[in-house]
Design a protein around this motif. Structure first.
Motif, short mmCIF file in Angstrom:
data_model
loop_
_atom_site.label_atom_id
_atom_site.label_comp_id
_atom_site.label_asym_id
_atom_site.label_seq_id
_atom_site.Cartn_x
_atom_site.Cartn_y
_atom_site.Cartn_z
N TRP A 7 -3.76 7.76 -12.49
CA TRP A 7 -3.88 6.31 -12.35
C TRP A 7 -3.71 5.84 -10.90
N VAL A 8 -3.29 6.71 -9.99
CA VAL A 8 -3.11 6.30 -8.60
C VAL A 8 -3.93 7.18 -7.67
N LYS A 9 -3.68 8.49 -7.72
CA LYS A 9 -4.33 9.41 -6.78
C LYS A 9 -5.86 9.36 -6.80
N PRO A 10 -6.50 9.28 -7.98
CA PRO A 10 -7.98 9.29 -7.96
C PRO A 10 -8.58 8.17 -7.13
N TYR A 11 -7.91 7.00 -7.13
CA TYR A 11 -8.47 5.85 -6.41
C TYR A 11 -8.17 5.92 -4.92
N LEU A 12 -7.08 6.63 -4.55
CA LEU A 12 -6.83 6.88 -3.14
C LEU A 12 -7.95 7.73 -2.55
N LYS A 13 -8.44 8.68 -3.34
CA LYS A 13 -9.53 9.54 -2.88
C LYS A 13 -10.87 8.81 -2.93
N GLU A 78 -7.90 -7.20 8.34
CA GLU A 78 -7.05 -6.25 7.59
C GLU A 78 -6.69 -6.82 6.22
N ARG A 79 -6.37 -8.11 6.18
CA ARG A 79 -6.05 -8.73 4.89
C ARG A 79 -7.27 -8.70 3.97
N LEU A 80 -8.45 -9.02 4.52
CA LEU A 80 -9.66 -8.99 3.70
C LEU A 80 -9.91 -7.60 3.15
N LYS A 81 -9.83 -6.60 4.03
CA LYS A 81 -10.11 -5.23 3.61
C LYS A 81 -9.07 -4.70 2.64
N SER A 82 -7.79 -4.98 2.91
CA SER A 82 -6.74 -4.46 2.04
C SER A 82 -6.82 -5.09 0.65
N HIS A 83 -7.05 -6.41 0.60
CA HIS A 83 -7.15 -7.05 -0.71
C HIS A 83 -8.45 -6.66 -1.41
N ASN A 84 -9.50 -6.45 -0.64
CA ASN A 84 -10.74 -5.95 -1.23
C ASN A 84 -10.50 -4.58 -1.85
N TRP A 85 -9.78 -3.72 -1.12
CA TRP A 85 -9.48 -2.38 -1.63
C TRP A 85 -8.63 -2.47 -2.89
N LEU A 87 -8.16 -5.04 -4.96
CA LEU A 87 -8.84 -5.69 -6.09
C LEU A 87 -9.88 -4.76 -6.71
N ARG A 88 -10.54 -3.97 -5.91
CA ARG A 88 -11.47 -2.99 -6.46
C ARG A 88 -10.74 -2.01 -7.37
N VAL A 89 -9.61 -1.50 -6.84
CA VAL A 89 -8.86 -0.50 -7.60
C VAL A 89 -8.27 -1.11 -8.87
N THR A 90 -7.60 -2.26 -8.74
CA THR A 90 -6.96 -2.84 -9.92
C THR A 90 -7.97 -3.33 -10.95
N SER A 91 -9.15 -3.77 -10.51
CA SER A 91 -10.17 -4.15 -11.49
C SER A 91 -10.60 -2.93 -12.29
N GLN A 92 -10.72 -1.78 -11.62
CA GLN A 92 -11.04 -0.55 -12.35
C GLN A 92 -9.90 -0.13 -13.25
N LEU A 93 -8.67 -0.33 -12.78
CA LEU A 93 -7.51 0.02 -13.61
C LEU A 93 -7.46 -0.84 -14.87
#
Length: 577
Positions: A7-13, A78-85, A87-93
Motif C-alpha cells: 500500500w506504500v512502496k509500490p506507489y513510491l516506485k 513544490e507544493r503543486l508537485k507534492s500535492h499532485n503526487w 493526490l494521485r497516490v491517494t486517489s489510487q489508494l
C-alpha cells in the motif's frame, strides 16, 4: 511490515521521478531561503563599510533579488508537485480500497461494521496521505539540507562541522525518536477513540428514529460525549508535549546560532573583507530551522501511520475464482436450479445454508420466509453469484451462474429494502436501469408503476430532483421508482429482498400488487418476513437454520399446515383466497 507492504512502496516506485522532483524542489526552496539571508547579510555588512563604488555590492543585490524570487517560486511549484503526487497516490489508494471491499462485500459485512469501513476510508487513507506530506518529504529534505550545511561548515573546520552535525542530529534524529517513544501510545489511543466514535456515531445515526420514538433524545446526545471528552483530553496532552518539544528544539537551534556566530567571528575577522561574511553565515541558517523542526511532529505520528499500513495490508478478502465466462441471452433463460447448496462464511461460523435444492422455471414466483439469520439474503447472493457456495451449484439453463457474471446485469434485477436514489432528476434516476432507453420508454416505465399522476403535479415534472437519497419521496414512492428501473432493465429474474420493510400495511399491500402486476412475466424470488401478498406467489419455502422446514403452494399450506396458518394469522394479513 514494510517488507510485505503493498500500500506504500509500490506507489513510491510508480511515481519515483515525480517524487524526486518534489524532493529537489523542497531542497531548492530552503536553499534559496538560506541563500537569500546569506546575500542579504553580506549586502548589509558590505554596505556598512561604505564601498567606494555601488558596483561592489551590485552582484549581491542581484543575487538577493534572484533568491528572493526563487524561494516563493520553488515553494509554490513544490507544493503543486507534492500535492499532485499525493493526490494521485491517494486517489489510487481509495479506488483500490473500494475495489477491495467491492470484490467481496459479504466478507466485509461479516468482518467490519459500517463505522469501521468508514474509518478505513477516511482515517487510514488520510494517514497515508499525511505520511508522505508530514513525514517522508520533510525528513528527506531536512536530512539533505543538514548534510549540505555540515559539509559546507566542515570545509572550513572539520571539528566544528562535527559539532554542528551532533547538534543537528538532536534536531533530526534524537527529537523525532523521543517524540515517537512518548507519543506512540497516546496517538494509538486517539486513533482507537476515533474509530470507536465512527462506529458509535454510525450506529446511533442509523438508529436515530428509534432513539427519538423511544423518547431518549438526551441519551442520544450523551452517547458519545464521554468518548469525545477522552479524545479531547488526550489531544490536549499531545498539544502540551509538542509545545515543550518545539521550545527545546528552538533552544538547540539557538545554540547552533550562537556557536556559528562565535566560529565566524574567530575565523572571518582576520580582515575587513572576510568580516562581511559573519552575519551572512549566521543568517543563512535561519530558514533551515523551518524545515527541520517539523520533522519531529511527522515522526510522532508514525505509529498511527504504521497501524494504518498494517490494517490496509490485512485486507485480504478471498478473491472469487470464476470459471471461463459463457453467454446466455435473457430471452433464452428457462430454468434456475439450486443443486445441493451449502454455504458458510468461514470455518468458525456455523453452516448457514445446508443442502438446499430447488428448481424454478421461467415465470414462477417463489417466496422465502423464515426467522432472521436463517440465510434468506445469503441465498439471494448465491443465486446471482455474489457468493460462491462451498458445495453445490446454481445453474441457469445448466450453466453455472459463476460462468455468467459478465451477463449478470442482463439476467438479474435486484430490489432491496432501501433502493438508492441519486440527487438528480426523476427521469435520470429511472434511466439507470437502462441508459439506452428513450425518454418515452422511461416515462412508460414510470407510468406502469403508477407514479405518473404524482410526477405530473410536481413543478418540473420528470425533471424534478429527487434530492439527496430520494428524500423528496416517501418510502413507497422510492420503491416504485426503483421498480421502474427494473422494468427498464428487463432482466428475466428479479430478486426482491424485503422491499416493503418499514411501509404501513396499506402502502405495503398496494406496492406488492404493483410489483406482481408489472413483473407478471418475470421469475421472482422474494425474501420476506411478512405474509402479506403471499397469495401472489406460486410457492412458499420456510427456511429455518439453513434448511427447508416446509414448502408448497400458499393456499395449500394454509389449508394443511397448522404452523403456516398460525404464522399467517399472526401477521394479520389480508384473507388468503
Amino acid at each position: 511490515m514494510w517488507r510485505h507492504d503493498t500500500w506504500v512502496k509500490p506507489y513510491l516506485k510508480q511515481y519515483k521521478f515525480l517524487l524526486a522532483t518534489v524532493l529537489i524542489l523542497g531542497v531548492l526552496t530552503t536553499f534559496c531561503g538560506g541563500a537569500l539571508m546569506f546575500t542579504s547579510g553580506y549586502t548589509i555588512d558590505k554596505s556598512a563599510t561604505h564601498p567606494y563604488n555601488i558596483l561592489m555590492i551590485y552582484p549581491a543585490i542581484l543575487m538577493t533579488r534572484a533568491f528572493g524570487i526563487g524561494r516563493p517560486v520553488f515553494k509554490y511549484v513544490e507544493r503543486l508537485k507534492s500535492h499532485n503526487w499525493v493526490l494521485r497516490v491517494t486517489s489510487q489508494l481509495r479506488t483500490r480500497l473500494y475495489q477491495t471491499v467491492e470484490q467481496d462485500a459479504a466478507f466485509f459485512n461479516e468482518k467490519y461494521q459500517t463505522g469501521n469501513i468508514l474509518g478505513l476510508l477516511s482515517e487510514d487513507i488520510a494517514h497515508l496521505q499525511n505520511l508522505y506530506l508530514r513525514t517522508v518529504f520533510p525528513t528527506v529534505v531536512g536530512i539533505l539540507l543538514c548534510l549540505i550545511m555540515v559539509i559546507g561548515i566542515g570545509y572550513f573546520d572539520v571539528w566544528f562541522g562535527l559539532l554542528i552535525l551532533l547538534l543537528l542530529a538532536i534536531e533530526v534524529l534524537v527529537a523525532p525518536l523521543v517524540s515517537v517513544a512518548i507519543e506512540a501510545a497516546r496517538r494509538q489511543k486517539q486513533k482507537n477513540l476515533k474509530n470507536q466514535l465512527y462506529i458509535s456515531l454510525t450506529d446511533n445515526i442509523l438508529g436515530a428514529n428509534d432513539w427519538i420514538l423511544s423518547g431518549r433524545k438526551n441519551d442520544f446526545k450523551q452517547a458519545t460525549q464521554q468518548t469525545v471528552a477522552q479524545l479531547n483530553t488526550s489531544k490536549n496532552f499531545s498539544k502540551h508535549f509538542r509545545w515543550q518539544r518545539d521550545f527545546y528544539l528552538q533552544a538547540v537551534l539557538g545554540i547552533i546560532f550562537i556557536l556559528l556566530l562565535v566560529f565566524t567571528n574567530i575565523c572571518f575577522t582576520t580582515s575587513a573583507e572576510r568580516a562581511n561574511y559573519v552575519a551572512s553565515f549566521v543568517l543563512a541558517l535561519a530558514p533551515v530551522g523551518e524545515t527541520i523542526i517539523p520533522i519531529s511532529q511527522g515522526f510522532e505520528e508514525y505509529p498511527t501511520y504504521k497501524d494504518s499500513v498494517i490494517r490496509l495490508n490485512q485486507l485480504h478478502p478471498t478473491p472469487m475464482k470464476l470459471p471461463p465466462q459463457r453467454h446466455l441471452q435473457p430471452q433464452d433463460f428457462t430454468t434456475l436450479q439450486l443443486k445441493h447448496l451449502q454455504f458458510e462464511y468461514n470455518a468458525d461460523a456455523p453452516i448457514l445454508i445446508k443442502d438446499f435444492q430447488q428448481t424454478i422455471h421461467r415465470g414462477e414466483k417463489l417466496a422465502l420466509i423464515g426467522p432472521s439469520g436463517t440465510g434468506k439474503t445469503t441465498l439471494l447472493q448465491l443465486i446471482n453469484g455474489d457468493l460462491a457456495p462451498q458445495q453445490g451449484q446454481v445453474l441457469l439453463n445448466d450453466i453455472n451462474v459463476l460462468a455468467l457474471q459478465e451477463e449478470r446485469q442482463k439476467l438479474f434485477a435486484f430490489l432491496n429494502q432501501q433502493p438508492f436514489l441519486f440527487n438528480t432528476s426523476i427521469i435520470n434516476n429511472v434511466r439507470l436501469g437502462n441508459e439506452n432507453k428513450t425518454d418515452d420508454q422511461v416515462k412508460a416505465a414510470i407510468q406502469a408503476v403508477k407514479m405518473q399522476d404524482l410526477i405530473a403535479a410536481l413543478p418540473k415534472g420528470y425533471d424534478t430532483s429527487v434530492q439527496e437519497a430520494g428524500r423528496r419521496f416517501s418510502g413507497g414512492e422510492q420503491q416504485r421508482l426503483a421498480l421502474a428501473r427494473i422494468l427498464l432493465q428487463d432482466a428475466p429474474i428479479v430478486l426482491l429482498d424485503e422491499p416493503t420493510v418499514g411501509l404501513d400495511p396499506i402502502t405495503e399491500n398496494d406496492l406488492l400488487q404493483t410489483i406482481f402486476q408489472v413483473l407478471a412475466d418475470k421469475t421472482i424470488i422474494w425474501v420476506t418476513h411478512h405474509l402479506q401478498g403471499i397469495k401472489n406467489v406460486d410457492r412458499v419455502i420456510f427456511l429455518n437454520q439453513g434448511q427447508i422446514e416446509m414448502q408448497g403452494q400458499p393456499q395449500e399450506l394454509y389449508r394443511t399446515n397448522e404452523h403456516f396458518r398460525e404464522l399467517y394469522k399472526m401477521d394479520q394479513g389480508f384473507k388468503l383466497n
